[in-house]
Design a protein around this motif. Structure first.
Motif, PDB file in Angstrom:
ATOM      1  N   ARG A   1      14.300  96.190  32.920  1.00  0.00           N
ATOM      2  CA  ARG A   1      13.001  96.724  32.545  1.00  0.00           C
ATOM      3  C   ARG A   1      12.871  98.175  33.000  1.00  0.00           C
TER       4      ARG A   1
ATOM      5  N   ASP B   1      20.323  94.006  39.016  1.00  0.00           N
ATOM      6  CA  ASP B   1      19.947  92.708  39.560  1.00  0.00           C
ATOM      7  C   ASP B   1      18.837  92.830  40.581  1.00  0.00           C
ATOM      8  N   MET B   2      17.659  93.247  40.154  1.00  0.00           N
ATOM      9  CA  MET B   2      16.554  93.347  41.112  1.00  0.00           C
ATOM     10  C   MET B   2      15.461  92.361  40.718  1.00  0.00           C
TER      11      MET B   2
ATOM     12  N   LYS C   1      30.664  97.628  38.418  1.00  0.00           N
ATOM     13  CA  LYS C   1      30.487  96.220  38.796  1.00  0.00           C
ATOM     14  C   LYS C   1      30.739  96.054  40.289  1.00  0.00           C
ATOM     15  N   LYS C   2      29.809  95.336  40.911  1.00  0.00           N
ATOM     16  CA  LYS C   2      29.977  95.106  42.356  1.00  0.00           C
ATOM     17  C   LYS C   2      31.060  94.066  42.572  1.00  0.00           C
TER      18      LYS C   2
ATOM     19  N   ASP D   1      20.158  99.444  40.145  1.00  0.00           N
ATOM     20  CA  ASP D   1      20.761  98.114  40.192  1.00  0.00           C
ATOM     21  C   ASP D   1      20.093  97.241  39.141  1.00  0.00           C
TER      22      ASP D   1
ATOM     23  N   GLY E   1      26.181  92.946  39.552  1.00  0.00           N
ATOM     24  CA  GLY E   1      27.164  91.927  39.898  1.00  0.00           C
ATOM     25  C   GLY E   1      27.626  91.169  38.667  1.00  0.00           C
ATOM     26  N   GLN E   2      26.925  91.384  37.543  1.00  0.00           N
ATOM     27  CA  GLN E   2      27.296  90.672  36.311  1.00  0.00           C
ATOM     28  C   GLN E   2      28.577  91.241  35.740  1.00  0.00           C
TER      29      GLN E   2
ATOM     30  N   GLU F   1      28.638  91.230  29.565  1.00  0.00           N
ATOM     31  CA  GLU F   1      27.332  90.584  29.491  1.00  0.00           C
ATOM     32  C   GLU F   1      26.214  91.573  29.715  1.00  0.00           C
TER      33      GLU F   1
ATOM     34  N   GLU G   1      25.681  93.630  26.655  1.00  0.00           N
ATOM     35  CA  GLU G   1      24.979  92.872  25.620  1.00  0.00           C
ATOM     36  C   GLU G   1      23.480  93.089  25.695  1.00  0.00           C
ATOM     37  N   VAL G   2      22.983  93.073  26.923  1.00  0.00           N
ATOM     38  CA  VAL G   2      21.536  93.056  27.087  1.00  0.00           C
ATOM     39  C   VAL G   2      20.919  94.448  27.139  1.00  0.00           C
TER      40      VAL G   2
END
Lengths: 145, 381
Positions: free
Chosen positions: A78, A70-71, A121-122, A68, A101-102, A106, A109-110
């Motif tokens: 990382r 988004d932790m 995607k959630k 995930d 969830g993004q 986007e 991109e990162v």
């Protein structure tokens, strides 16, 4: 559930079932994902955060990683970069599926540093996850000959 | 009636400049007199004329030109000396004095006006650009807020929808898995409820309408409520270090419990299974201090500084949502600050972290040893 994952599950019981590493900090989501993957015949190593994920990765090389983005504390970004680093140095490529969830654009991109093999995607349903996992495992098995 | 000073013209050194011009005129005319027409000293009259025009505009230019003409006339035609008749060169010179005075004055005025206009333009531009970057920040912050919120909502939704779908698709699933999936639905829904509350709090805080319902509460009771909340979901490794029995404070009980649950939940998430999480409360000179300590992985020093922020500024200068940390810690800190206190963290990598809530005690009698808490409550965060 489609026939694909049912027969996939069946064939997997006949041979060594793939070992998947699941890194997800949310307990309920992790529990659901683990159940979903186990029902499809996979072995699942559950990790509650990036640190446990790295330890588990080092102690037993998985066939595929689901993490995930988004932790908190150690972010998925990382962890992704660290896993790619380990891949290169120690163990060879491991397909990584990233859930977030993004918006996918986007997230892409990162994460160009350690671009994952697939994004989800959630909220997503079990079907999308299992299909992605099966495809990546199959293509990797194919590559290894 | 006093006239208002014109900036750049009648500024501080006006008196000095008048003195200088007058002095120059006097010196030049004296030298002119001494030279008695043998040397072209009269060219030197242009000096004070130029100075007068630059310093004082038309008035200065004309004034010093007329003064120069007067002194020239005085020197050449009035004072005793060799008689030199007035000729065309003299007349031309006198006309030139005037012309130079007036022209220089005009040029100087124009230049001054242009530089004033340029300054005003620059000021206007700076204001516009500041407003513009504020607007950009606000709209980016709003977009990022939505992004943070949506991820916090989507995570439990995935668990709920996915688990329910699995249960629907497999009516003959084994009972153990079934109860696990039901548990996941329940826990995710509880988390969703929490998230919705946090989102509403965050929205209220951002719009300045957040308010607390304070009541006197025993500190021990709040800690016990927190422990019970975790026991109810089967999490037993919470360790309440006994607080002083009589210790009480005036807080919004529901919100403070939310904060403690958030801190303890994080502590569990970020420490290995089997390690305890301690909550202890004690009075101190600022009020009541509640600490949540874990023996977990610790937090990177680089992350410590923005762990409480909803947004942070990335290397490229854009504002990014702090998606990893989500709402929990930032809203918790806002709630504590609304009580007049603060939430802080100490952490060592590999050893663990301690989050500390300080709630100031109201209306304490003045003490000699400690200063009362000076924390300002600022819901406008």
């Amino acid at each position: 559930m489609s026939h694909n994952s049912e027969t996939g599950a069946l064939s997997r019981r006949l041979e060594q079932s793939p070992y998947l590493l699941l890194v997800e900090d949310d307990d309920a989501l992790r529990g659901y994902l683990a159940n979903c993957l186990e029902l499809a015949g996979h072995q699942v190593g559950e990790c509650r955060n990036g640190f446990e994920g790295l330890e588990a990765f080092d102690s037993r090389k998985p066939d595929l990683v689901i993490l995930d983005l988004d932790m908190p504390v150690m972010s998925g970004f990382r962890l992704l970069a660290l896993l790619r680093g380990r891949e290169r140095v120690l163990r060879g490529p491991v397909p990584i599926v990233v859930i977030t969830g993004q918006d996918i654009e986007e997230a892409m991109e990162v994460t160009t540093i350690g671009a994952p093999e697939a994004y989800l995607k959630k909220p997503f349903n079990s079907q999308s996850l299992l299909v992605a996992v099966d495809e990546l495992l199959a293509s990797r098995a194919g590559a290894e000959g | 009636m006093r006239t208002l000073p014109v900036p750049g013209r009648w500024s501080g050194g006006a008196g000095a400049r008048i003195a200088l011009i007058t002095g120059l005129l006097a010196i030049v005319s004296y030298l002119d007199h001494l030279a008695s027409g043998r040397l072209p000293i009269s060219h030197l009259y242009y000096l004070p004329i130029l100075l007068g025009a630059i310093s004082f505009g038309y008035v200065g230019g004309l004034g010093s030109a007329v003064a120069a003409i007067g002194l020239y006339h005085l020197t050449h035609f009035v004072l005793p000396g060799p008689a030199v008749p007035l000729d065309e060169a003299d007349l031309l010179r006198l006309v030139l004095f005037l012309a130079v005075g007036v022209t220089t004055a005009k040029l100087s005025n124009d230049r001054r006006r242009m530089s004033r206009l340029a300054r005003e333009l620059e000021m206007g531009n700076r204001e516009l650009s500041a407003l513009n970057s504020q607007l950009t920040e606000l709209s980016q912050a709003r977009a990022d807020f939505v992004a943070v919120a949506s991820h916090e909502l989507r995570t439990p939704l995935t668990a709920i929808l996915g688990s329910a779908a699995l249960l629907v698709d497999r009516p003959t699933i084994d009972p153990e898995r079934r109860s696990k999936l039901l548990r996941h639905i329940h826990d995710a829904a509880a988390r969703l409820q929490n998230t919705v509350e946090s989102l509403l709090d965050a929205a209220l805080i951002e719009s300045g309408r957040f308010s607390l319902r304070r009541e006197p509460v025993a500190v021990a009771q709040v800690l016990e409520d927190c422990r019970q909340a975790f026991l109810a979901i089967g999490e037993e490794r919470i360790n309440v270090v006994n607080p002083p029995p009589g210790l009480a404070f005036s807080v919004d009980r529901h919100k403070l419990l939310q904060v403690l649950i958030n801190l303890v939940g994080n502590a569990f998430k970020y420490s290995p299974p089997g390690t305890p999480v301690d909550i202890c409360a004690a009075p101190d000179c600022e009020g009541v201090k509640i600490s949540v300590t874990d023996c977990g992985y610790g937090i990177e020093p680089a992350d410590l500084s923005y762990i409480f922020e909803r947004y942070y500024r990335a290397a490229d200068g854009r504002i990014r949502a702090n998606r990893g940390a989500g709402l929990g810690l930032s809203v918790s800190r806002d709630i504590v600050r609304a009580h007049g206190g603060d939430l802080s963290v100490r952490s060592r990598l590999g050893e663990g972290s301690t989050f500390t809530v300080v709630i100031p005690a109201p209306m304490e009698p003045p003490r000699e040893v400690c200063t009362p808490a000076g924390q300002k409550s600022d819901p406008h965060l």
